[in-house]
Design a protein around this motif. Structure first.
Motif, short mmCIF file in Angstrom:
data_model
loop_
_atom_site.label_atom_id
_atom_site.label_comp_id
_atom_site.label_asym_id
_atom_site.label_seq_id
_atom_site.Cartn_x
_atom_site.Cartn_y
_atom_site.Cartn_z
N ILE A 102 0.85 -1.18 0.00
CA ILE A 102 0.00 0.00 0.00
C ILE A 102 0.89 1.23 0.00
CG2 ILE A 102 -1.60 1.39 1.39
CD1 ILE A 102 -2.96 -1.20 2.20
N GLY A 103 0.58 2.15 -0.91
CA GLY A 103 1.36 3.39 -0.99
C GLY A 103 0.76 4.49 -0.13
N SER A 152 0.95 3.22 9.01
CA SER A 152 1.80 2.05 8.77
C SER A 152 1.51 0.96 9.78
CB SER A 152 3.27 2.46 8.82
OG SER A 152 3.58 3.36 7.77
N ALA A 153 1.33 1.35 11.05
CA ALA A 153 1.04 0.37 12.09
C ALA A 153 -0.29 -0.33 11.85
CB ALA A 153 1.05 1.05 13.46
N CYS A 154 -1.32 0.44 11.50
CA CYS A 154 -2.64 -0.14 11.24
C CYS A 154 -2.59 -1.14 10.08
CB CYS A 154 -3.65 0.96 10.91
SG CYS A 154 -4.17 1.97 12.31
N LEU A 155 -1.92 -0.76 9.01
CA LEU A 155 -1.91 -1.59 7.81
C LEU A 155 -1.01 -2.80 7.97
CD1 LEU A 155 -1.85 1.35 5.27
CD2 LEU A 155 -3.75 -0.24 5.65
N LYS A 188 -0.56 -4.46 10.66
CA LYS A 188 -1.31 -5.44 11.46
C LYS A 188 -2.20 -6.30 10.58
CE LYS A 188 -1.49 -2.84 15.80
NZ LYS A 188 -2.38 -2.10 16.75
N LYS A 189 -2.58 -5.75 9.43
CA LYS A 189 -3.44 -6.49 8.50
C LYS A 189 -2.63 -7.22 7.43
CE LYS A 189 -7.23 -5.14 10.47
NZ LYS A 189 -8.11 -6.12 11.19
N GLY A 190 -1.32 -7.25 7.58
CA GLY A 190 -0.48 -8.00 6.66
C GLY A 190 0.01 -7.24 5.45
N PHE A 191 -0.09 -5.91 5.47
CA PHE A 191 0.34 -5.11 4.34
C PHE A 191 1.69 -4.43 4.62
CE2 PHE A 191 -4.15 -5.54 3.65
CZ PHE A 191 -4.28 -5.62 2.27
N THR A 192 2.45 -4.26 3.57
CA THR A 192 3.67 -3.46 3.63
C THR A 192 3.34 -2.07 3.10
OG1 THR A 192 5.07 -5.40 3.27
CG2 THR A 192 6.05 -3.24 2.79
N THR A 193 3.91 -1.03 3.70
CA THR A 193 3.63 0.33 3.25
C THR A 193 4.88 0.96 2.63
OG1 THR A 193 4.09 1.19 5.48
CG2 THR A 193 1.80 0.75 4.93
N LEU A 194 4.64 1.73 1.60
CA LEU A 194 5.69 2.50 0.93
C LEU A 194 5.32 3.97 1.03
CD1 LEU A 194 8.20 2.76 -0.89
CD2 LEU A 194 6.67 2.48 -2.86
N VAL A 195 6.17 4.77 1.68
CA VAL A 195 5.88 6.18 1.92
C VAL A 195 6.63 7.03 0.90
CG1 VAL A 195 5.98 8.09 3.57
CG2 VAL A 195 5.53 5.75 4.38
N LEU A 196 5.89 7.91 0.19
CA LEU A 196 6.47 8.83 -0.78
C LEU A 196 6.12 10.25 -0.34
CD1 LEU A 196 5.47 6.97 -4.05
CD2 LEU A 196 7.67 6.90 -2.88
N LEU A 197 7.10 11.15 -0.35
CA LEU A 197 6.92 12.52 0.14
C LEU A 197 6.74 13.49 -1.02
CD1 LEU A 197 9.63 12.51 2.96
CD2 LEU A 197 7.22 11.83 3.08
N SER A 198 5.68 14.31 -0.94
CA SER A 198 5.32 15.19 -2.06
C SER A 198 5.81 16.62 -1.91
CB SER A 198 3.80 15.22 -2.23
OG SER A 198 3.19 15.85 -1.10
N ALA A 199 6.30 17.00 -0.74
CA ALA A 199 6.76 18.38 -0.49
C ALA A 199 5.66 19.40 -0.81
CB ALA A 199 8.03 18.69 -1.28
N CYS A 244 -6.44 7.60 11.28
CA CYS A 244 -5.74 6.52 10.59
C CYS A 244 -6.51 5.20 10.68
CB CYS A 244 -4.33 6.36 11.16
SG CYS A 244 -3.29 7.79 10.83
N ARG A 245 -7.12 4.93 11.81
CA ARG A 245 -7.93 3.71 11.92
C ARG A 245 -9.07 3.72 10.91
NH1 ARG A 245 -7.42 4.63 17.51
NH2 ARG A 245 -9.56 5.47 17.59
N VAL A 246 -9.75 4.86 10.81
CA VAL A 246 -10.86 4.96 9.87
C VAL A 246 -10.36 4.86 8.43
CG1 VAL A 246 -12.71 6.45 9.03
CG2 VAL A 246 -12.24 6.31 11.48
N ALA A 247 -9.28 5.57 8.11
CA ALA A 247 -8.73 5.54 6.75
C ALA A 247 -8.32 4.13 6.35
CB ALA A 247 -7.54 6.49 6.64
N ALA A 248 -7.64 3.44 7.25
CA ALA A 248 -7.20 2.07 6.96
C ALA A 248 -8.39 1.14 6.77
CB ALA A 248 -6.29 1.56 8.07
N ALA A 249 -9.41 1.27 7.62
CA ALA A 249 -10.59 0.41 7.51
C ALA A 249 -11.31 0.61 6.19
CB ALA A 249 -11.54 0.68 8.68
#
Length: 332
Positions: free
Chosen positions: A61-62, A81-84, A86-97, A294-299
């Protein structure tokens, strides 16, 4: 429902080539991939593989975020990242400035990586045109997190900033304050707008000279703006800052002038950073509950991934809480 065969027929390609193009296979030319993605976007094709993503423990998940220097954005990225995870996903963080062009570039990169979903933290009031401009993005589950986001084309998690500012105004007026000032940068225009609105409702003028904005951010912004504010006569008795790290710099300027918080100037921030409780006079601020956001967004994102046919969008606004502390005490 659109199928692989529909894309293949429209482009005069075979089904295998279309499938490989949609999965970013290395043996398909860039030109063909772009043609296939554009046609898939045009006809509203959704890849059925997303139904199997629940069992894929390496699903990606990006997360697109303006930056992670400030407390607020760092907390959002950490909690997401923590929420996702826990559900078995890896997160990739990209910064947009804070750049719409960079957001588009990152969307393109994530679509090429065939991510399972995207969470975009943005300061744009409508990022829909950006999403529509990226082939394949419209068919990728996406949740928008934005304080001031207005579009209803996508699932959105926002914060009721208007309620937060109203809470600060009610509190400070109840303490007897009538001379208000605002310090900020170009990212907090809505907070200034709401401050003007609620002071006007109270019959209080927010004088133009008491609104000081800077092209700098964080503590440097607060320090510079407060220096300019303290040169005025009379000084305001209550100062609101666009966010807490601005208040941090303002606090330093106040004490350097031999003034006291809150006896001489009441000071309030926004976002409730972790340092607020540990200043010499703890800082009154507005808590936007990033963990709940974040909990709501992840859900919502996970429901989109596992049920790709769902059409309606979800819009949730988190109600913030005013955290009254020592920096605004007194004047009863």
């Amino acid at each position: 429902m659109a199928t692989l065969m529909d894309i293949a027929a429209a482009l005069d390609l075979n089904k295998t080539t279309v499938s490989k193009a949609l999965n970013n296979s290395s043996d398909i030319s860039r030109e063909t991939k772009e043609r296939v993605l554009a046609e898939a976007e045009r006809i509203g094709y959704v890849k059925h593989r997303r139904k199997r993503v629940q069992s894929d423990q390496n699903a990606l998940i990006g997360i697109i975020c303006p930056e992670i220097v400030s407390y607020y954005y760092a907390q959002l990225v950490t909690s997401l990242s923590a929420c996702l995870q826990k559900k078995g996903f890896t997160t990739l963080v990209l910064l947009s400035a804070f750049s719409p062009e960079m957001e588009k570039k990152h969307l393109e990169q994530l679509i090429k990586l065939n991510v399972s979903g995207i969470i975009m933290i943005t300061e744009q009031t409508n990022v829909a045109p950006t999403i529509h401009s990226v082939p394949g993005a419209k068919n990728t589950p996406t949740v928008i997190m934005g304080l001031n986001y207005e579009s209803r084309e996508h699932d959105v998690i926002s914060v009721d900033e208007e309620y937060g500012i109203r809470s600060i105004v009610e509190h400070l007026v109840s303490k007897g304050h009538r001379r208000f000032a605002f310090l900020g940068d170009d990212l907090v225009g809505n907070r200034l707008k709401y401050l003007r609105r609620y002071l006007e409702q109270k019959g209080i003028e927010l004088k133009d000279e008491y609104v000081i904005l800077s092209d700098k951010r964080n503590g440097e912004c607060g320090y510079e703006c407060m220096q300019r504010l303290l040169a005025l006569d009379p000084r305001p008795t209550a100062v609101l800052t666009g966010y807490d790290t601005i208040a941090l710099g303002a606090y330093r300027a106040i004490t350097e002038h031999g003034l006291r918080v809150p006896e001489d100037i009441a000071l309030a921030g926004f976002d409730d950073a972790d340092f607020c409780e540990f200043l010499p006079q703890s800082l009154t601020s507005v808590n936007c509950d990033p963990e709940a956001q974040c909990r709501v967004a992840a859900a919502i994102l996970l429901s989109r991934i596992h049920e790709p046919g769902e059409k309606f969008t979800q819009v949730a606004a988190i109600t913030p809480r005013l955290m009254v502390r020592e920096s605004t005490a007194g004047r009863d």
